[in-house]
Enzyme design. Structure first.
Site, mmCIF file in Angstrom:
data_model
loop_
_atom_site.group_PDB
_atom_site.id
_atom_site.type_symbol
_atom_site.label_atom_id
_atom_site.label_comp_id
_atom_site.label_asym_id
_atom_site.label_seq_id
_atom_site.Cartn_x
_atom_site.Cartn_y
_atom_site.Cartn_z
ATOM 1 N N GLU A 84 3.017 -7.540 2.078
ATOM 2 C CA GLU A 84 4.030 -6.867 2.607
ATOM 3 C C GLU A 84 5.495 -7.906 2.363
ATOM 4 O O GLU A 84 5.378 -8.805 2.282
ATOM 5 C CB GLU A 84 4.144 -7.093 4.242
ATOM 6 C CG GLU A 84 5.384 -6.548 5.046
ATOM 7 C CD GLU A 84 4.943 -6.975 6.497
ATOM 8 O OE1 GLU A 84 3.825 -6.788 7.082
ATOM 9 O OE2 GLU A 84 6.101 -6.919 7.320
ATOM 10 N N LYS A 261 2.241 -10.030 15.995
ATOM 11 C CA LYS A 261 2.073 -9.474 14.654
ATOM 12 C C LYS A 261 3.028 -10.104 13.620
ATOM 13 O O LYS A 261 2.346 -10.405 12.580
ATOM 14 C CB LYS A 261 2.521 -7.980 14.816
ATOM 15 C CG LYS A 261 2.077 -7.068 13.414
ATOM 16 C CD LYS A 261 2.970 -7.362 12.161
ATOM 17 C CE LYS A 261 2.695 -6.310 11.042
ATOM 18 N NZ LYS A 261 3.214 -6.531 9.974
ATOM 19 N N ASP A 277 -11.942 -15.868 7.090
ATOM 20 C CA ASP A 277 -12.178 -14.566 7.858
ATOM 21 C C ASP A 277 -10.970 -14.382 8.866
ATOM 22 O O ASP A 277 -10.849 -14.770 9.766
ATOM 23 C CB ASP A 277 -13.502 -14.726 8.584
ATOM 24 C CG ASP A 277 -13.734 -13.523 9.514
ATOM 25 O OD1 ASP A 277 -13.147 -12.541 9.600
ATOM 26 O OD2 ASP A 277 -14.842 -13.380 9.848
ATOM 27 N N HIS A 375 14.826 -6.692 4.027
ATOM 28 C CA HIS A 375 13.519 -6.001 3.861
ATOM 29 C C HIS A 375 13.841 -4.734 2.769
ATOM 30 O O HIS A 375 12.784 -4.582 1.983
ATOM 31 C CB HIS A 375 12.967 -5.185 5.128
ATOM 32 C CG HIS A 375 11.729 -4.945 5.251
ATOM 33 N ND1 HIS A 375 10.694 -5.879 5.312
ATOM 34 C CD2 HIS A 375 11.032 -3.734 5.163
ATOM 35 C CE1 HIS A 375 9.413 -5.318 5.276
ATOM 36 N NE2 HIS A 375 9.848 -3.899 5.357
HETATM 37 C C1 MEV Z 1 7.132 -7.073 10.595
HETATM 38 O O1 MEV Z 1 5.884 -7.002 9.731
HETATM 39 C C2 MEV Z 1 6.894 -8.102 11.482
HETATM 40 C C3 MEV Z 1 8.047 -8.113 12.614
HETATM 41 O O2 MEV Z 1 8.165 -6.926 13.277
HETATM 42 C C4 MEV Z 1 7.973 -9.358 13.699
HETATM 43 C C5 MEV Z 1 8.867 -9.341 14.764
HETATM 44 O O3 MEV Z 1 9.197 -8.194 15.109
HETATM 45 O O4 MEV Z 1 9.167 -10.273 15.518
HETATM 46 C C6 MEV Z 1 9.699 -8.426 12.032
#
Ligand code: MEV
Length: 420
Positions: A84, A261, A277, A375
């Site tokens: 990513e 995430k 892992d 991004h």
């Molecule tokens: C993207 O991979 C991760 C984000 O969505 C984390 C977040 O929203 O805090 C940018």
């Protein structure tokens, strides 16, 4: 060996050779480790086909280092394997912005895992659990030979208890062992002990042993990190924005999921790079986030009396520096050498720190200018490469698409044709 600074200005702009030289110099890698970094196929096929079944070839991921990290006073480059865009840049930026307060302070619990033996088929599960608890000393003695290998490294059995649970299939007993697995992730150690001792447990309980497996919710093996970002460094609006973003995640499970995430973007990338892992780490993190019945954010933020931002993270991190893929994947060995960690606890301190850095950087960007500009610039490069751009034309095509706000394979192909 004392490490040099992990702040390597402009690393991202250097060519591959200079970048590797920079990382080798900062981490003190030897020539063999350097050669592996330079290799486009660090894993021989003959090794690959011994690791999993039906191997056809390789699935490669970019292997990078995040810069600027200071963890417990030590400069450290952090290896990350991930597909990513922006993740490495964001972690490096989060770490850069707290260098003026000394970086991250982190600690980890001793590496104690919990293994579970499920016993079914008793008339009275509560009574069976009581019998097992009464026989605790005898059970631990019986388990000792199965734990002899890890005991020789200074680990081994640390506790035992049993509890009855009510399930859709009736009462059951869950017998739990606490096992210090030292610098390994511990799954093989724990599961071997459980399978060895289960018949004895079943006999005492008067039932039948079914599952004998560790839990990934490694609550005895937590890692924590904290950092302070000065309001003068990040700006008053960012302090308020991050606090608002955190409160959103704390109050709303839909946001908490994405918040976590982002944390795992950093932690998983280090887990993959070091041959750990990451599915186990993920399972532990999210179940820990839901402990107490409400899924919430794994980080917390508060404003200090002087207005600076204090961030912290806590999560289970069952990771190893020995055994498993840390040995069988040559690039995992290089990743561990770059980190220069001597124990699994040290590795988990760095992983907790990168999780916090990643989360800080995401919340800062999201709550102020948004993440799409940065991004999309990186995404545009990927699209350009996918459309066939090579060398200098990657930046040219990507730059033009980002400027136009039109990042698509079709536009990349058009631009490439027009440059021919
Ligand atoms: C993207 O991979 C991760 C984000 O969505 C984390 C977040 O929203 O805090 C940018």
């Amino acid at each position: 060996m004392e490490k040099k600074s992990s702040a390597i200005p402009g690393l991202y702009k250097m060519d591959r050779k200079k970048r590797i030289d920079g990382a080798v110099d900062a981490s003190g890698l030897n020539s063999e480790q350097k050669k592996l970094l330079e290799s486009d196929s660090p894993l021989p096929f003959s090794s690959a086909e011994k690791i999993i079944e039906n191997v056809l070839g390789f699935h490669a991921l970019p292997f990078a280092v995040a810069t600027n990290f200071i963890v417990n006073g030590r400069e450290v480059l952090v290896p990350m394997a991930i597909e990513e865009p922006s993740v490495v840049a964001a972690a490096s930026n989060g770490a850069k912005l707290c260098r003026d307060t000394g970086g991250f302070s982190a600690n980890a619990d001793p590496p104690v895992m919990i293994g579970q033996v499920q016993i079914v088929g008793m008339k009275d599960a509560k009574n069976a659990a009581e019998k097992l608890n009464a026989a605790r000393a005898e059970i631990l003695k019986h388990a000792e030979p199965f734990a002899a290998n890890i005991a020789s490294y200074g680990g081994g059995l640390r506790g035992f208890s049993a509890r009855a649970i009510e399930t859709k299939r009736g009462g059951m007993v869950i017998a739990e062992f606490h096992i210090d697995v030292r610098d390994s992730m511990g799954a093989n150690t724990v599961n071997t002990i459980l399978e060895g001792v289960a018949p004895k447990i079943a006999e005492i309980a008067g039932g039948k042993a079914r599952l004998r497996i560790l839990t990934n919710l490694a609550v005895l093996r937590l890692a924590r990190a904290t950092a302070i970002w000065k309001k003068e460094t990040i700006g008053q609006d960012a302090v308020e924005g991050i606090l608002d973003a955190w409160a959103f995640a704390d109050a709303d499970i839909f946001r908490a999921s994405t918040h976590n995430k982002g944390i795992m973007n950093g932690i998983d990338a280090v887990a993959v790079a070091t041959g750990n892992d990451w599915r186990a780490v993920e399972a532990g993190a999210h179940s820990y986030a839901a402990m107490g019945g409400k899924y919430g954010p794994l980080t917390r933020y508060k404003k200090l009396p002087n207005g600076d931002l204090h961030g912290e993270i806590e999560l289970p991190l069952a990771v190893g520096t020995v055994g498993g893929a840390t040995r069988s994947l040559p690039s995992a060995g290089v990743a561990l050498a770059i980190l220069g960690v001597k124990s699994a606890g040290e590795l988990s301190c760095i992983m907790a720190s990168i999780g916090l850095a990643q989360n800080f950087a995401a919340l800062k960007a999201l709550s102020t200018e948004g993440i799409q500009r940065g991004h999309m610039a990186l995404h545009a490069k990927n699209v350009a490469i996918a459309a066939g751009a090579k060398g200098e034309s990657v930046d040219r095509v990507a730059g033009q698409m980002a400027k136009e706000g039109n990042v698509s394979t079709r536009r990349a192909e058009e631009l490439l044709k027009s440059y021919e």
